[in-house]
Each structure stands twice: as structure tokens, then as C-alpha cells.
Design an enzyme around this catalytic site. Structure first.
Site, PDB file in Angstrom:
ATOM      1  N   HIS A  90      -7.262   1.172  -6.492  1.00  0.00           N
ATOM      2  CA  HIS A  90      -7.377  -0.018  -5.395  1.00  0.00           C
ATOM      3  C   HIS A  90      -7.911  -1.178  -5.993  1.00  0.00           C
ATOM      4  CE1 HIS A  90      -7.614  -1.250  -1.507  1.00  0.00           C
ATOM      5  NE2 HIS A  90      -8.408  -0.376  -1.088  1.00  0.00           N
ATOM      6  N   ASP A 100     -17.241   7.113  -1.676  1.00  0.00           N
ATOM      7  CA  ASP A 100     -15.991   6.771  -0.811  1.00  0.00           C
ATOM      8  C   ASP A 100     -15.795   8.122  -0.213  1.00  0.00           C
ATOM      9  OD1 ASP A 100     -13.614   6.110  -0.067  1.00  0.00           O
ATOM     10  OD2 ASP A 100     -12.691   6.201  -1.769  1.00  0.00           O
ATOM     11  N   ARG A 125     -13.420  -8.975   0.894  1.00  0.00           N
ATOM     12  CA  ARG A 125     -11.909  -8.513   0.685  1.00  0.00           C
ATOM     13  C   ARG A 125     -11.501  -9.823   1.241  1.00  0.00           C
ATOM     14  NH1 ARG A 125     -10.119  -3.305   1.060  1.00  0.00           N
ATOM     15  NH2 ARG A 125      -8.227  -4.125   0.403  1.00  0.00           N
ATOM     16  N   CYS A 130     -16.366   1.366   0.061  1.00  0.00           N
ATOM     17  CA  CYS A 130     -15.256   0.808   0.409  1.00  0.00           C
ATOM     18  C   CYS A 130     -14.686   0.776   1.863  1.00  0.00           C
ATOM     19  CB  CYS A 130     -14.007   1.223  -0.452  1.00  0.00           C
ATOM     20  SG  CYS A 130     -13.505   2.698  -0.024  1.00  0.00           S
ATOM     21  N   GLN A 174      -9.778  -3.986  -3.872  1.00  0.00           N
ATOM     22  CA  GLN A 174     -11.261  -3.610  -3.654  1.00  0.00           C
ATOM     23  C   GLN A 174     -12.151  -3.645  -4.826  1.00  0.00           C
ATOM     24  OE1 GLN A 174     -11.890  -1.587  -0.435  1.00  0.00           O
ATOM     25  NE2 GLN A 174     -14.031  -2.090  -1.295  1.00  0.00           N
ATOM     26  N   ARG A 194       0.800  -1.142   0.067  1.00  0.00           N
ATOM     27  CA  ARG A 194      -0.037  -0.060   0.103  1.00  0.00           C
ATOM     28  C   ARG A 194       0.925   1.177   0.085  1.00  0.00           C
ATOM     29  NH1 ARG A 194      -5.374   1.425   3.415  1.00  0.00           N
ATOM     30  NH2 ARG A 194      -5.822  -0.030   1.713  1.00  0.00           N
TER      31      ARG A 194
HETATM   32  N1   CP Z   1     -11.272  -0.484   1.946  1.00  0.00           N
HETATM   33  C1   CP Z   1      -9.931  -0.323   2.447  1.00  0.00           C
HETATM   34  O1   CP Z   1      -8.959  -0.528   1.692  1.00  0.00           O
HETATM   35  O2   CP Z   1     -10.041  -0.118   3.818  1.00  0.00           O
HETATM   36  P1   CP Z   1      -8.433  -0.071   4.693  1.00  0.00           P
HETATM   37  O3   CP Z   1      -8.014   1.466   4.206  1.00  0.00           O
HETATM   38  O4   CP Z   1      -8.928  -0.166   6.122  1.00  0.00           O
HETATM   39  O5   CP Z   1      -7.539  -1.155   4.491  1.00  0.00           O
HETATM   40  N1  NVA Z   2     -10.096   6.455  -1.478  1.00  0.00           N
HETATM   41  C1  NVA Z   2      -9.603   5.984  -0.123  1.00  0.00           C
HETATM   42  C2  NVA Z   2      -9.762   4.586  -0.009  1.00  0.00           C
HETATM   43  C3  NVA Z   2      -9.660   3.953   1.198  1.00  0.00           C
HETATM   44  C4  NVA Z   2      -9.595   2.612   1.386  1.00  0.00           C
HETATM   45  C5  NVA Z   2      -8.316   6.559   0.042  1.00  0.00           C
HETATM   46  O1  NVA Z   2      -7.369   6.396  -0.822  1.00  0.00           O
HETATM   47  O2  NVA Z   2      -7.723   7.006   1.179  1.00  0.00           O
END
Ligand code: CP
Ligand code: NVA
Length: 300
Positions: A130, A217, A285, A257, A133, A103
Site C-alpha cells: 500500500h 492495522d 493522503r 491507516c 499510504q 486498487r
Molecule cells: N487507508 C485506506 O486506504 O483507506 P480506504 O481503504 O478507505 O481507501
Molecule cells: N490492510 C488493509 C488496509 C486497508 C486500507 C487491507 O488490505 O484491507
């Protein structure tokens, strides 16, 4: 050749179908308590530059349930590009573990990891996409609606990483994707230009009118915290609330999400209401990522 899952476009329609079939079997085994230790003694390195609840817990739990192990590397541990270069980290990890999930802030970081690792690399969220997701979301939609064909998925809010992955997937899986954003917050221009099933709109009422799925989101993603106040003003008319949903057709489902900023992009009564499937989405997930981990381990 080893395979990676850095963007949704790394997979063909047939490959997504294979992963969904694998996921179905794995989910059934899990629910029935049937042993499915397909990745016995395999190790996943999980590299995080940003916080997480769902991604960390589902990947780590998934590896345990598959008979393997996951190592959590916090933002301060590796310090990609600072303590050592991204290619060096990728080459080292490739000598010890079997898979990498990362990430990251900059999408190029996960691309560089994939290019330099000799093992599969999975994007656990970048500024551009993502993909885990969206694969889990699409699996959830198929569970609820049986198909993606002829469905209309409407995304209301920020044209961010989640939205971009939905745009990319719409070309592969052929659903229609309506997007309502404030001007200036559209999804990635190149993605939209390539897409044939995407409608960019600026009126959320129009966008939800014929939607089967209504998705939102957060308005400020991780890394954009300093813009949060400015964004709250721009996005206020794009909240998913009872008034907006009066314009939707009867059988819509609500997705997010998560994490949600309740009272901003979505109201409590909607996210906790009877049409919300956000927890099924979060649960999937786990199952879909187990499918991805197994599929990648079998292809390369
Ligand atoms: N939806 C998602 O990726 O959640 P987190 O940021 O908690 O991993
Ligand atoms: N768009 C959000 C998604 C979190 C899972 C972010 O990038 O923070």
C-alpha cells in the site's frame, strides 16, 4: 520513460524527498486558498476491485483541486481479467486518460497494468503493498518529528500490505522498523530478508518499549474476511490498548491507516486519545497523493 508507483521501491530517497517538497508546496497552496491547477484538463482513471473511503475520496478530490478530473471505475465496471485482459484494459485506458490508479487483489494485476500502460500507474493497494499510504504516513511522521533519521517505528499486528510497504521503505529512508506479529503472520519473507533496518519480534511489549511511532492495522484485510474469527484469537494479545502502552516511552504517537476495527486491533480510548494522529495521517493522503500525481506527470 514513463514512471509508475507500484511499490515503494520504485522511488529513490532523492525522489521521495522531491515528492515531499512538492507536497509541502501543494499543501500550503491548498491551505492558503492559492490556485494550484497543475494538472488542468488531465484525467485519472481509478480502477477499484475492492471497497474504499480514503483512497477514492482523496484521489478524486486531489484531481479536482489540481484542475483535472477523476473517473471512478467500480469493481463491476472493468472486471479486470474477466471482461477483458489486464493488458487490453491498460492499452485502452492509455489512449484516453493521463494516469491510472488501481486498487487490486493480486499485486501482479497492478504490475501488469504498469507494464502494458503507456501512462503512469499508481498502486492504490494490492495484497502485497500500500505504497500511497506509507508515503503519506512517512510525510506525516516528518511533519510531527521533523525527521525519520534515528526514529523507531513499531508496527504491532498483521504483517500485511501496509507492513510490507513500511519494510520496503525502511531500506530507502533509514528508520528502524520493529514488527510484532503472532507467529505465522509475519510480513513478506523476501522483503524482510532484503531489509537491513527491520527487527522481527513476537512480543508486543518488547516492540513498543522504545518506539517513537506505534502503528497498527486491521487483523483481517480485505479479501480475508472468512479468516476473521480465527485471526481474532491469534491477534488478541496484539491489541493496542492502555495496558500495552504502559510499556512505551513517553512521547510515542499512535498511527493507523484506517478503517479501524475499534475494540479489535485498537481500543477507543487509544485511537481517540491525545497521542493519536490518525486524522492528520488520513488528511495527508490527499496532499501526498497530489504530490505523487504531479511528480509522475512531470517524469515521463
Ligand atoms: N487507508 C485506506 O486506504 O483507506 P480506504 O481503504 O478507505 O481507501
Ligand atoms: N490492510 C488493509 C488496509 C486497508 C486500507 C487491507 O488490505 O484491507
Amino acid at each position: 520513460m514513463k514512471r509508475d508507483f507500484v511499490t515503494i521501491s520504485d522511488l529513490t530517497k532523492n525522489e521521495i524527498t522531491e515528492i515531499f517538497e512538492l507536497t509541502g508546496k501543494i499543501k500550503e497552496s491548498q491551505k492558503k486558498g492559492i490556485d494550484h491547477k497543475i494538472l488542468k484538463d488531465k484525467t485519472l482513471a481509478m480502477v477499484f476491485e475492492k471497497p474504499s473511503l480514503r483512497t477514492r475520496v482523496t484521489f478524486e478530490t486531489g484531481m479536482t483541486q489540481l484542475g483535472g478530473h477523476a473517473i471512478y471505475l467500480a469493481p463491476a465496471d472493468i472486471q479486470l481479467g474477466k471482461r477483458e485482459t489486464v493488458p487490453d484494459a491498460a492499452r485502452n485506458l492509455s489512449r484516453w486518460v493521463d494516469l491510472i490508479m488501481a486498487r487490486v487483489f493480486d499485486h501482479k494485476t497492478v504490475e501488469d497494468l504498469a507494464e502494458n500502460a503507456t501512462i503512469p500507474v499508481i498502486n492504490g493497494l494490492s495484497d502485497l503493498e500500500h505504497p500511497c499510504q506509507i508515503l503519506a504516513d512517512l510525510y506525516t511522521i516528518v511533519e510531527k518529528k521533523n525527521t525519520l533519521e534515528n526514529l523507531i517505528i513499531t508496527y504491532v499486528g498483521d504483517g500485511n500490505n501496509v507492513c510490507n510497504s513500511f519494510v520496503a521503505a525502511s531500506d530507502i529512508l533509514d528508520y528502524r522498523f520493529n514488527i510484532a506479529t503472532p507467529a505465522g503472520y509475519e510480513p513478506n519473507k523476501d522483503y524482510v530478508e532484503r531489509a537491513k533496518n527491520v527487527n522481527l519480534m513476537y512480543d508486543p511489549h518488547e516492540a513498543v518499549a522504545d518506539a517513537d511511532i506505534i502503528y497498527t492495522d486491521v487483523w483481517a484485510s480485505m479479501g480475508q474476511e472468512q479468516e476473521a474469527d480465527k485471526r481474532k484469537q491469534a491477534f488478541a494479545p496484539f491489541q493496542i490498548n492502555s495496558e500495552l502502552l504502559e510499556h512505551a516511552k513517553k512521547d510515542y504517537l499512535i498511527m493507523h491507516c484506517l478503517p479501524a476495527h475499534r475494540g479489535e486491533e485498537i481500543t477507543d480510548n487509544v485511537i481517540d486519545g491525545p497521542r493519536s494522529i490518525v486524522l492528520d495521517e488520513a488528511e495527508n493522503r490527499l496532499h501526498v497523493q497530489k504530490g505523487i500525481l504531479v511528480w509522475l506527470s512531470q517524469h515521463g
